[in-house]
Design an enzyme around this catalytic site. Structure first.
Site, PDB file in Angstrom:
ATOM      1  N   ARG A  57       0.860  -1.180   0.000  1.00 34.26           N
ATOM      2  CA  ARG A  57       0.000   0.000   0.000  1.00 34.26           C
ATOM      3  C   ARG A  57       0.899   1.233   0.000  1.00 34.26           C
ATOM      4  O   ARG A  57       2.116   1.130   0.136  1.00 34.26           O
ATOM      5  CB  ARG A  57      -1.043  -0.007   1.134  1.00 34.26           C
ATOM      6  CG  ARG A  57      -0.681  -0.640   2.437  1.00 34.26           C
ATOM      7  CD  ARG A  57       0.394   0.028   3.220  1.00 34.26           C
ATOM      8  NE  ARG A  57       0.196   1.462   3.355  1.00 34.26           N
ATOM      9  CZ  ARG A  57       1.136   2.334   3.567  1.00 34.26           C
ATOM     10  NH1 ARG A  57       2.413   1.931   3.656  1.00 34.26           N
ATOM     11  NH2 ARG A  57       0.899   3.603   3.672  1.00 34.26           N
ATOM     12  N   GLY A  58       0.263   2.411  -0.158  1.00 29.06           N
ATOM     13  CA  GLY A  58       1.038   3.648  -0.325  1.00 29.06           C
ATOM     14  C   GLY A  58       1.177   3.898  -1.815  1.00 29.06           C
ATOM     15  O   GLY A  58       1.579   2.988  -2.563  1.00 29.06           O
ATOM     16  N   ALA A  59       0.877   5.134  -2.225  1.00 27.48           N
ATOM     17  CA  ALA A  59       0.739   5.413  -3.667  1.00 27.48           C
ATOM     18  C   ALA A  59       1.933   4.966  -4.514  1.00 27.48           C
ATOM     19  O   ALA A  59       1.765   4.247  -5.500  1.00 27.48           O
ATOM     20  CB  ALA A  59       0.439   6.890  -3.867  1.00 27.48           C
ATOM     21  N   ARG A  99      -7.012  -0.299  -6.556  1.00 29.61           N
ATOM     22  CA  ARG A  99      -7.083   0.858  -5.638  1.00 29.61           C
ATOM     23  C   ARG A  99      -7.317   2.091  -6.513  1.00 29.61           C
ATOM     24  O   ARG A  99      -6.419   2.499  -7.253  1.00 29.61           O
ATOM     25  CB  ARG A  99      -5.778   1.056  -4.855  1.00 29.61           C
ATOM     26  CG  ARG A  99      -5.289  -0.024  -3.922  1.00 29.61           C
ATOM     27  CD  ARG A  99      -5.975  -0.166  -2.596  1.00 29.61           C
ATOM     28  NE  ARG A  99      -6.241   0.965  -1.743  1.00 29.61           N
ATOM     29  CZ  ARG A  99      -5.463   1.399  -0.742  1.00 29.61           C
ATOM     30  NH1 ARG A  99      -4.315   0.828  -0.518  1.00 29.61           N
ATOM     31  NH2 ARG A  99      -5.838   2.403   0.017  1.00 29.61           N
ATOM     32  N   GLN A 204      -1.958   2.641   9.876  1.00 29.69           N
ATOM     33  CA  GLN A 204      -0.657   2.646   9.194  1.00 29.69           C
ATOM     34  C   GLN A 204       0.407   3.400  10.001  1.00 29.69           C
ATOM     35  O   GLN A 204       1.584   3.062   9.938  1.00 29.69           O
ATOM     36  CB  GLN A 204      -0.787   3.289   7.801  1.00 29.69           C
ATOM     37  CG  GLN A 204      -1.584   2.480   6.804  1.00 29.69           C
ATOM     38  CD  GLN A 204      -3.032   2.905   6.762  1.00 29.69           C
ATOM     39  OE1 GLN A 204      -3.601   3.315   7.771  1.00 29.69           O
ATOM     40  NE2 GLN A 204      -3.660   2.801   5.616  1.00 29.69           N
ATOM     41  N   ASP A 245      -1.599  10.776  -2.362  1.00 28.09           N
ATOM     42  CA  ASP A 245      -1.959   9.769  -3.362  1.00 28.09           C
ATOM     43  C   ASP A 245      -2.287  10.379  -4.714  1.00 28.09           C
ATOM     44  O   ASP A 245      -2.338   9.682  -5.729  1.00 28.09           O
ATOM     45  CB  ASP A 245      -3.159   8.955  -2.872  1.00 28.09           C
ATOM     46  CG  ASP A 245      -2.764   8.173  -1.635  1.00 28.09           C
ATOM     47  OD1 ASP A 245      -2.798   8.759  -0.531  1.00 28.09           O
ATOM     48  OD2 ASP A 245      -2.366   7.006  -1.782  1.00 28.09           O
ATOM     49  N   ASN A 256      -5.049  12.652   0.243  1.00 31.90           N
ATOM     50  CA  ASN A 256      -4.190  11.788   1.072  1.00 31.90           C
ATOM     51  C   ASN A 256      -5.064  11.047   2.074  1.00 31.90           C
ATOM     52  O   ASN A 256      -6.294  11.221   2.103  1.00 31.90           O
ATOM     53  CB  ASN A 256      -3.103  12.615   1.777  1.00 31.90           C
ATOM     54  CG  ASN A 256      -2.017  11.743   2.378  1.00 31.90           C
ATOM     55  OD1 ASN A 256      -1.558  10.796   1.729  1.00 31.90           O
ATOM     56  ND2 ASN A 256      -1.612  12.001   3.597  1.00 31.90           N
TER      57      ASN A 256
HETATM   58  O1  MRU Z   1      -4.431   3.384   2.124  1.00 26.97           O
HETATM   59  P1  MRU Z   1      -2.940   3.545   2.034  1.00 26.97           P
HETATM   60  O2  MRU Z   1      -2.202   2.989   3.210  1.00 26.97           O
HETATM   61  O3  MRU Z   1      -2.409   3.033   0.710  1.00 26.97           O
HETATM   62  O4  MRU Z   1      -2.717   5.121   2.054  1.00 26.97           O
HETATM   63  C1  MRU Z   1      -1.425   5.642   1.998  1.00 26.97           C
HETATM   64  C2  MRU Z   1      -1.361   7.115   2.099  1.00 26.97           C
HETATM   65  O5  MRU Z   1      -2.370   7.785   2.174  1.00 26.97           O
HETATM   66  C3  MRU Z   1      -0.027   7.745   1.991  1.00 26.97           C
HETATM   67  O6  MRU Z   1       0.040   8.905   2.763  1.00 26.97           O
HETATM   68  C4  MRU Z   1       0.203   8.106   0.520  1.00 26.97           C
HETATM   69  O7  MRU Z   1       0.035   6.988  -0.283  1.00 26.97           O
HETATM   70  C5  MRU Z   1       1.540   8.690   0.296  1.00 26.97           C
HETATM   71  S1  MRU Z   1       2.741   7.436   0.462  1.00 26.97           S
HETATM   72  C6  MRU Z   1       4.237   7.925  -0.016  1.00 26.97           C
END
Ligand code: MRU
Length: 391
Positions: A57-59, A99, A204, A245, A256
């Site tokens: 996970r994370g963009a 996603r 997270q 994101d 985000n």
């Molecule tokens: O739902 P997630 O855990 O994928 O969400 C992640 C976030 O919102 C992060 O802040 C975002 O992806 C930036 S990560 C470098």
């Protein structure tokens, strides 16, 4: 999906590709901080599931979708370019749906699709797909490192930085976005304190950011999401630094993790600078309005429940699988949006590999920010939809 245990080596990426077995290798983030488990997805459908279920996970990290696309493309059997094209579209659709809010996977896959057009045969296209996915991953890591350098002057000894969710190494191919300046400042001997929010409902911050900071030896304190107002009121935050994101290049709106907007409003109220750190793949040059951003809604069970390991002595002594427990009244309806949108007037600066910009400068600076490379990328894709909670 094959799994395995081994501790990540320093600098080891949480997302990579094994060309020999055609598998995507992922650090299973649902297990952290309780155990380190690697997962190898056998095919593109398993990779799409792993993205949807937040194994990864994370963009920037879910740009692992580009590896999934290369994986699906490489699994095609035959030489017919027509059938191959239909197969590629099927694989692309499945990964895109996993996603919907983050724009990075769409950008990464668009690069793969653009690259394979240069191939004349199926075999040539397979090779080009993997090369493009690898190129995206390497560039993404380099951009995170570069944005860390750009953000370094923001981090001074003695200050307190608040971050939200996990925009760290785990959320990226390497370095992280919001954490990149923190890691570099720490390496260079600056001593500062990080507050990380728990980040309900998926936690997270509690599970991942706290784990990362602890491993890096960075002083930090975990707080409940609801403690941010008091923390700021007491003058204990000098800077807010988060990832994103999807940042709209035309308007400067920042998408985000849910709760980011709350932090931005509070930071504005208390006169605290609020920065957003992103690689160039997080810039969306297509959408004209924040109302077009697809906001993912996830399973109500994420809000009703919590995940963790039991606190009994016997369980603590052994590495054990996290379990889900219900916290909420089971019959109450739940709304579970995974992201929110912060308007540009609440954002002090957008930290990128090319420098720090005001959100309303992004469009005028688009040539420096990779607009020409990304202009061919796919437009808005999914409508808001629901996703099952991971097991
Ligand atoms: O739902 P997630 O855990 O994928 O969400 C992640 C976030 O919102 C992060 O802040 C975002 O992806 C930036 S990560 C470098």
């Amino acid at each position: 999906m094959k799994t395995g245990r081994s501790t990540p080596r320093s600098g080891e990426r949480s997302v990579s590709f094994d060309a020999a077995t055609n598998r995507v290798r992922l650090l299973d983030q649902r297990q952290l901080p309780h155990q380190v488990l690697w997962l190898h997805t056998a095919d593109y459908r398993a990779t799409a599931r792993a993205i949807r279920d937040m194994v990864v996970r994370g963009a920037p990290a879910i740009a692992a979708a580009a590896y999934g696309l290369a994986q699906g493309i490489r699994a095609f059997r035959g030489r017919d370019l027509g059938k191959f094209g239909a197969h590629v579209r099927r694989v692309h659709r499945a990964l895109l749906a996993a996603r919907p809010t983050a724009v990075d996977p769409a950008r990464a896959m668009e690069e793969v699709l653009a690259a394979i057009r240069a191939g004349h045969t199926v075999e040539e296209r397979k090779a080009l797909a993997l090369a493009a996915a690898e190129e995206f991953a390497h560039r993404s890591a380099a951009e995170c490192r570069a944005l860390g350098e750009q953000g370094l002057p923001l981090i001074r000894t003695g200050m307190s930085v608040l971050t939200h969710c996990n925009a760290g190494r785990l959320a990226c191919v390497d370095y992280g976005t919001a954490t990149a300046p923190l890691y570099l400042a720490h390496e260079r001997g600056r001593r500062f304190h990080v507050y990380c929010t728990e980040t309900r409902p998926r936690s997270q911050g509690a599970a991942l950011t706290a784990w990362e900071l602890a491993r890096a030896g960075i002083a930090h304190t975990l707080i409940a999401d609801t403690a941010v107002g008091l923390l700021m009121q007491q003058g204990r935050v000098d800077l807010v630094l988060v990832g994103s994101d999807r940042v709209l290049g035309r308007t400067g709106h920042v998408t985000n993790k849910i709760g980011t907007y709350n932090l931005a409003v509070l930071a504005h109220r208390h006169g605290i600078p609020f920065y957003v750190a992103i690689p160039l793949s997080t810039l969306d040059w297509d959408l004209k309005s924040p109302s077009q951003i697809p906001i993912e809604e996830r399973d109500p069970a994420e809000v009703r429940c919590a995940r963790g390991v039991p606190l009994t002595r016997a369980a603590r002594a052994t590495v054990c699988e996290p379990v889900t427990v219900r916290v909420a009244n089971p019959t109450s309806p739940v709304w579970n949006p995974a992201f929110d949108i912060t308007p540009p007037e609440l954002v002090t600066g957008v930290l990128t590999p090319a420098g720090i910009f005001k959100p309303n400068e992004l469009w005028s600076q688009r040539r420096r920010l990779g607009y020409d490379r990304m202009i061919s990328a796919a437009g808005p894709h999914q409508a808001t939809r629901r996703f099952p909670v991971s097991g």
